[in-house]
Design an enzyme around this catalytic site. Sequence first.
Site, short mmCIF file in Angstrom:
data_model
loop_
_atom_site.label_atom_id
_atom_site.label_comp_id
_atom_site.label_asym_id
_atom_site.label_seq_id
_atom_site.Cartn_x
_atom_site.Cartn_y
_atom_site.Cartn_z
N GLU A 62 -5.72 12.11 11.78
CA GLU A 62 -6.33 11.63 10.96
C GLU A 62 -7.45 12.51 11.05
OE1 GLU A 62 -6.78 8.16 8.56
OE2 GLU A 62 -7.38 9.12 7.16
N LYS A 99 -3.92 13.54 1.83
CA LYS A 99 -4.25 12.21 1.37
C LYS A 99 -3.46 12.34 0.07
CE LYS A 99 -5.62 8.18 4.01
NZ LYS A 99 -6.86 7.75 5.01
N CYS A 142 -1.84 8.20 7.19
CA CYS A 142 -2.32 6.85 7.26
C CYS A 142 -1.57 6.24 5.84
CB CYS A 142 -4.02 6.96 7.86
SG CYS A 142 -4.39 5.47 8.12
#
Lengths: 584, 584
Positions: free
Chosen positions: A44, A126, A162
């Site tokens: 990330e 994300k 994530c």
Amino acid sequence: MPNLRLALSQIDPWVGDLDRNSDEVVRWTKQAVEAGAQLVAFPEMALTGYPVEDLALRRSFVEASRGALVELAGRLVAEGLGEVPVVVGYLGRSEHASPRFNRPAGSPQNCAAVLHRGEVVTRFAKHHLPNYGVFDEFRWFVPGDQLPVVRVHGVDVALAICEDIWQDGGRVTAAREAEAGLLLVINGSPYERNKDDQRLELVRRRAAEAGCTLAYVNMVGGQDELVFDGDSIVVGADGEVLARSPQFEEHLLVLDLDLPAASSDHTDGLLLSDGLHLVRSELGGEPGPAPAGRLTAEVAPRLSDEAEIWAALVSGTRAYVEKNGFRSVLIGLSGGIDSALVASIAVDAIGAENVYCVSMPSRYSSEHSKGDAAELARRTGLHFRTVSIAPMFDAYLAATELTGLAEENLQSRLRGTLLMAISNQEGHIVLAPGNKSELAVGYSTLYGDSVGAFGPIKDVYKSLVFRLARWRNEEAERRGEVPPIPENTITKPPSAELRPDQKDSDSLPDYDLLDSVLARYIEGDEGRDAIVAAGFDPAVVDRVVRLVDTAEYKRRQYPPGPKVSVKNFGRDRRLPITNRWRRG
Amino acid sequence: MPNLRLALSQIDPWVGDLDRNSDEVVRWTKQAVEAGAQLVAFPEMALTGYPVEDLALRRSFVEASRGALVELAGRLVAEGLGEVPVVVGYLGRSEHASPRFNRPAGSPQNCAAVLHRGEVVTRFAKHHLPNYGVFDEFRWFVPGDQLPVVRVHGVDVALAICEDIWQDGGRVTAAREAEAGLLLVINGSPYERNKDDQRLELVRRRAAEAGCTLAYVNMVGGQDELVFDGDSIVVGADGEVLARSPQFEEHLLVLDLDLPAASSDHTDGLLLSDGLHLVRSELGGEPGPAPAGRLTAEVAPRLSDEAEIWAALVSGTRAYVEKNGFRSVLIGLSGGIDSALVASIAVDAIGAENVYCVSMPSRYSSEHSKGDAAELARRTGLHFRTVSIAPMFDAYLAATELTGLAEENLQSRLRGTLLMAISNQEGHIVLAPGNKSELAVGYSTLYGDSVGAFGPIKDVYKSLVFRLARWRNEEAERRGEVPPIPENTITKPPSAELRPDQKDSDSLPDYDLLDSVLARYIEGDEGRDAIVAAGFDPAVVDRVVRLVDTAEYKRRQYPPGPKVSVKNFGRDRRLPITNRWRRG
């Protein structure tokens, strides 16, 4: 079933250093290509480092990150690495407004891209943003609403970032709906004690939910108070661990995966769960059988509890020193266990030749303290000197009347001032020796023992300090080395030695008791009544709760240190200083 | 049109002190009832204080707040105040899960309630949650989804909380849809320079959008780095200012409003804009005509720019000292303008009899410095003493070799140590004298002049320091008092006096130039290139940007201070310490 050779690059990005991080992506991709990888993934926001905090709100930085991404795609081609698709996280921005969060188009996003043949093939942001503990992602980012699926060598690979797998639904469910053959998740997941167990359980559950193999790549290193432990994992849909990287080390995990051939004909734009839209990319590459030189999956062993914490403290300290441009550290050695442990961590982090220590006795320092400090130096080979603070102490006492606590604190502050003077003169960064139990109850001196740029054990309770000291010595014996910490330092009763015959136990409950109450109050967020109900002495609980509540200012002024617990005294616990709530 | 006599209680709640805040609500309600009020409103989270930060995540505190609310309803009846509906903010929790934010039922909410005849008539939670600048409300709260409308004396009053009117749509639009006759907004809106102008424009626009009169009640006082300026306002739907409270003072604003008679027959549960559901309550009370003793609306005059900032610094400092349980402050007086201004602020905040100052000359201190410090003490009547740091300085120089910056910083740290020794001995809280320009570029000494629990001018640029000093002196003359700050302190060139003939201008650009670049870089978030494009010397910009970026650690260790600008160096600017982004 087609075979896909996947490479997970468990690297240590540096926040803000786009050039360095781009170089690292190229370097690790080269290694991956040399190992025959057909798909390479980085963590990330690997391009910018993570977390960038309010740098995300600086438009010039967002644009620099976007520019660096495009440049990186070109560099990979120039280096002959253009044929392998590379998944890399970066800081981007939204194309559309996010009315739900009252944010305009162009707001920052926590993005990732697939680079291939010099192009940015797909970009996405994300979806689930964490906004608890150390995370403030609703402050920085707006969420993404796509499920990217790239078809590579005949396999449909769904991508996620994530938190997307820490929350229910979202891209995990969408990956199943899209009939992905692999869910590839890139992460910046900070270390916490026992998080590796939690993480394994999570990826197993999510693989089952997604109905496919799940590959999880994490970063290592440290960023301010955060430590990243790596621990990249690949699990099958059935929960079998196919591969696992070591903790706390940069590592390239390459393995061959047998994955289902892509057969889905869902079209671009299909609306999936949780408002996610499918975005497909075809990267080409023939589906191939498993190669003759099939790579055996590697499952690195887990560290013991103590070894894991030790590695976190060492790598957090090393990262902070190096990334802030220092080469050496300075520590005040009292002969006590805290500074001895900090010195041992520093020796393991940057080598004894870069560790400078000074013993600063006062009139109340015992002979054994001076001796134990010198003995630690002898055992480890760190630089050691002695400077008495007696003349400075006398000068202050002559100038103004000081008694009791004022006189005790003065000694600690004279040491802090001496450390900073030597630091300024010689260029070492000062490490502060405070442990979590002391900081919790305010048993430390502002501008005294709290002086320093980093506190390696600020998130380590005193009872764990003892455990780690013993473990480190035993570890040395296992390796046939000299145990660094003098036995007397571990066995003698703790004392601040700021007045004659002082012992910590004069002012504080026994550390095992204290730490039990603290863990409930701080990590467990249990109120005073709940702790008493669990069987603790009400008088002790009241005293501890009052001490913790009133020490907030002191803790706020303490330097950062590597976070190893659910709640340290950093960004994950934000309490008012001015606060009249004193009932737990 | 029915008349409604409305009271807005512009009070200063204390974070965490539920008993004190409840007492205050009772006391102010009594005054409002004595003035004939038919509806009384208190600020956002008046019962708990605001912001409570992570205290919101402590379940025992949430339950205590909820309990205190119910108890308060009973107390109001017991005090004979049960007939008047009271709107009060508190910390509550959600009944239902918030899947959108992955939060379970029972999550904390920023709530308000209407108390009437011993009952909690209605409860609701803030709909729009701010999560920028100093606000982290997505961390703490889940949003509410109701529009409460209470019918009182024949008028439909819609209720909202703070951010609900700073964002478009939401309860403002819903109030129009519900045909409310009054939109009553309770606030915890922190001060920022010129925010009163912004706020007035906002409430005018929202009143027009809601199509009704809007009443806005705010808090006053200070909480850690936040200052609340009050400035409660009532405007008509046509934008006319009907009443306005003074800034920075507790104040009860009572006025008669002619409001449309409620005629809407929308039923409970009606779905309005932005997913809000209408929740109606009937509080009774006959619609009445304007009383004979109709209260003339009061529109308090606005303070000048300097007077407003001064009031913010004074009230922020007073609140911090008092709410943390101190009665006196200690300041190191150098004879320079920063410490002189801080001393003047302290004198205005808590009285000269509670301000203790110490002059701490070194071998490099000029005669005029010592004289100017003494002169300030004479003019203001604060306590003053002199303690030379020469003997301590000599003791350090004898013990270890120190030159250059190490020697300069040592003097500053010896002063910090002396201040803390006196503070520990005598019980005063130390105020730090740093200004924003210095902190921005790191021109201060960690554990030296940064020592202190509060920094009254940490958010004040040096050029504004000069302006405020002149203004304060002129203000004294206007009032026929002695100007507190010696003229020489204002006119001499600034110097740290840490080496012979040192001037700030040796190390830093001229303060007017420096402050212009800083304001663009810090408040404006302009990048290096944009600042250069605006006509500034690239060499100066590069230097300033580099200094600001590398001083992050020092600023992080600085004490809090009253926030007066868009971005101070507190919670509203969160940058990584370890950060290699050095290009603005």
